[in-house]
Motif scaffolding. Structure first.
Motif, PDB file in Angstrom:
ATOM      1  N   LEU A 121       0.846  -1.189   0.000  1.00  0.00           N
ATOM      2  CA  LEU A 121       0.000   0.000   0.000  1.00  0.00           C
ATOM      3  C   LEU A 121       0.883   1.242   0.000  1.00  0.00           C
ATOM      4  CD1 LEU A 121      -2.715  -0.851   2.645  1.00  0.00           C
ATOM      5  CD2 LEU A 121      -3.123  -0.296   0.269  1.00  0.00           C
ATOM      6  N   PRO A 122       0.421   2.331  -0.588  1.00  0.00           N
ATOM      7  CA  PRO A 122       1.232   3.560  -0.583  1.00  0.00           C
ATOM      8  C   PRO A 122       1.557   4.033   0.836  1.00  0.00           C
ATOM      9  CG  PRO A 122      -0.603   3.776  -2.089  1.00  0.00           C
ATOM     10  CD  PRO A 122      -0.787   2.491  -1.379  1.00  0.00           C
ATOM     11  N   MET A 126       7.999   2.925   0.974  1.00  0.00           N
ATOM     12  CA  MET A 126       8.971   3.999   1.194  1.00  0.00           C
ATOM     13  C   MET A 126       9.316   4.751  -0.090  1.00  0.00           C
ATOM     14  SD  MET A 126      12.314   1.752   2.009  1.00  0.00           S
ATOM     15  CE  MET A 126      13.723   2.545   1.323  1.00  0.00           C
ATOM     16  N   TYR A 127       8.946   4.210  -1.257  1.00  0.00           N
ATOM     17  CA  TYR A 127       9.204   4.888  -2.513  1.00  0.00           C
ATOM     18  C   TYR A 127       8.011   5.692  -2.993  1.00  0.00           C
ATOM     19  CZ  TYR A 127      13.160   1.756  -2.476  1.00  0.00           C
ATOM     20  OH  TYR A 127      14.296   1.082  -2.111  1.00  0.00           O
ATOM     21  N   ASP A 128       6.923   5.708  -2.251  1.00  0.00           N
ATOM     22  CA  ASP A 128       5.728   6.451  -2.619  1.00  0.00           C
ATOM     23  C   ASP A 128       5.660   7.723  -1.772  1.00  0.00           C
ATOM     24  OD1 ASP A 128       3.109   7.390  -3.105  1.00  0.00           O
ATOM     25  OD2 ASP A 128       2.450   5.359  -3.574  1.00  0.00           O
ATOM     26  N   PRO A 129       5.565   8.918  -2.391  1.00  0.00           N
ATOM     27  CA  PRO A 129       5.533  10.154  -1.610  1.00  0.00           C
ATOM     28  C   PRO A 129       4.332  10.267  -0.677  1.00  0.00           C
ATOM     29  CG  PRO A 129       5.722  10.626  -3.969  1.00  0.00           C
ATOM     30  CD  PRO A 129       5.576   9.166  -3.824  1.00  0.00           C
ATOM     31  N   ARG A 130       3.262   9.495  -0.932  1.00  0.00           N
ATOM     32  CA  ARG A 130       2.092   9.547  -0.070  1.00  0.00           C
ATOM     33  C   ARG A 130       2.308   8.841   1.268  1.00  0.00           C
ATOM     34  NH1 ARG A 130      -2.107   7.113  -4.175  1.00  0.00           N
ATOM     35  NH2 ARG A 130      -0.281   5.865  -4.589  1.00  0.00           N
ATOM     36  N   LEU A 134       7.743   8.063   6.016  1.00  0.00           N
ATOM     37  CA  LEU A 134       8.435   6.862   5.564  1.00  0.00           C
ATOM     38  C   LEU A 134       9.061   7.056   4.177  1.00  0.00           C
ATOM     39  CD1 LEU A 134       8.963   3.903   6.321  1.00  0.00           C
ATOM     40  CD2 LEU A 134       6.847   3.324   5.150  1.00  0.00           C
ATOM     41  N   PHE A 135       8.593   8.064   3.400  1.00  0.00           N
ATOM     42  CA  PHE A 135       9.077   8.292   2.045  1.00  0.00           C
ATOM     43  C   PHE A 135      10.562   8.603   2.063  1.00  0.00           C
ATOM     44  CE2 PHE A 135       9.457  11.515  -1.519  1.00  0.00           C
ATOM     45  CZ  PHE A 135       9.580  10.556  -2.505  1.00  0.00           C
ATOM     46  N   ILE A 136      11.307   7.917   1.195  1.00  0.00           N
ATOM     47  CA  ILE A 136      12.762   8.052   1.185  1.00  0.00           C
ATOM     48  C   ILE A 136      13.203   9.449   0.767  1.00  0.00           C
ATOM     49  CG2 ILE A 136      13.167   7.281  -1.184  1.00  0.00           C
ATOM     50  CD1 ILE A 136      15.491   5.611   0.002  1.00  0.00           C
ATOM     51  N   GLY A 137      12.339  10.173   0.030  1.00  0.00           N
ATOM     52  CA  GLY A 137      12.679  11.522  -0.380  1.00  0.00           C
ATOM     53  C   GLY A 137      12.360  12.569   0.680  1.00  0.00           C
TER      54      GLY A 137
END
Length: 148
Positions: A121-122, A126-130, A134-137
């Motif tokens: 799920l988004p 960790m690669y989903d900005p939502r 947790l988002f890596i960015g």
């Protein structure tokens, strides 16, 4: 309308039966409530009468113990009252057609059918900005490359 056994439910105009009407008024309810003490008196007598003792020790008597347990009768006979009581309450919202809360409890539920097997799920990807922190960015994320 018999006023001592029924009251009018507000808004529907239909009479509402009291709990006692469900637990005692039907003929089978009276029969069941009378059979319950008879069953347990018979069980008490079975400790001195041998033929009754062999019956009350059988597997059938074990099932009948559940049938003649007072809480079983209360639950089964009270089911009609509970259904009537729940039916007069609004299922959704305040009863006037408007919802009580206007929130989406799971914003990602619509993506359940479109995701591929193995894709998270988004919310937890960790690669989903939502996914928020947790988002890596995200510079606040522990997975961010520039975080020291």
């Amino acid at each position: 309308m018999d006023t001592d056994t029924k009251t009018v439910v507000h808004g529907t105009g239909q009479p509402q039966r009291k709990l006692a009407d469900w637990l005692w008024r039907p003929w089978f309810a009276k029969l069941w409530w009378i059979a319950i003490p008879a069953w347990w008196v018979g069980m008490a007598v079975s400790s001195v009468v041998a033929p009754l003792e062999s019956f009350y020790d059988s597997a059938l008597a074990g099932f009948l113990n559940v049938l003649f347990f007072p809480m079983t009768a209360l639950m089964v006979l009270g089911l009609g009252f509970a259904q009537q009581w729940l039916a007069r309450r609004p299922i959704y919202g305040d009863g006037e057609g408007s919802p009580q809360f206007d929130i989406n409890p799971d914003p990602f539920w619509s993506e359940i059918g479109t995701r591929k097997i193995g894709h998270p799920l988004p919310l937890v990807d960790m690669y989903d900005p939502r996914s928020g922190g947790l988002f890596i960015g995200n510079p606040e994320s522990f997975q961010h490359p520039d975080r020291s």
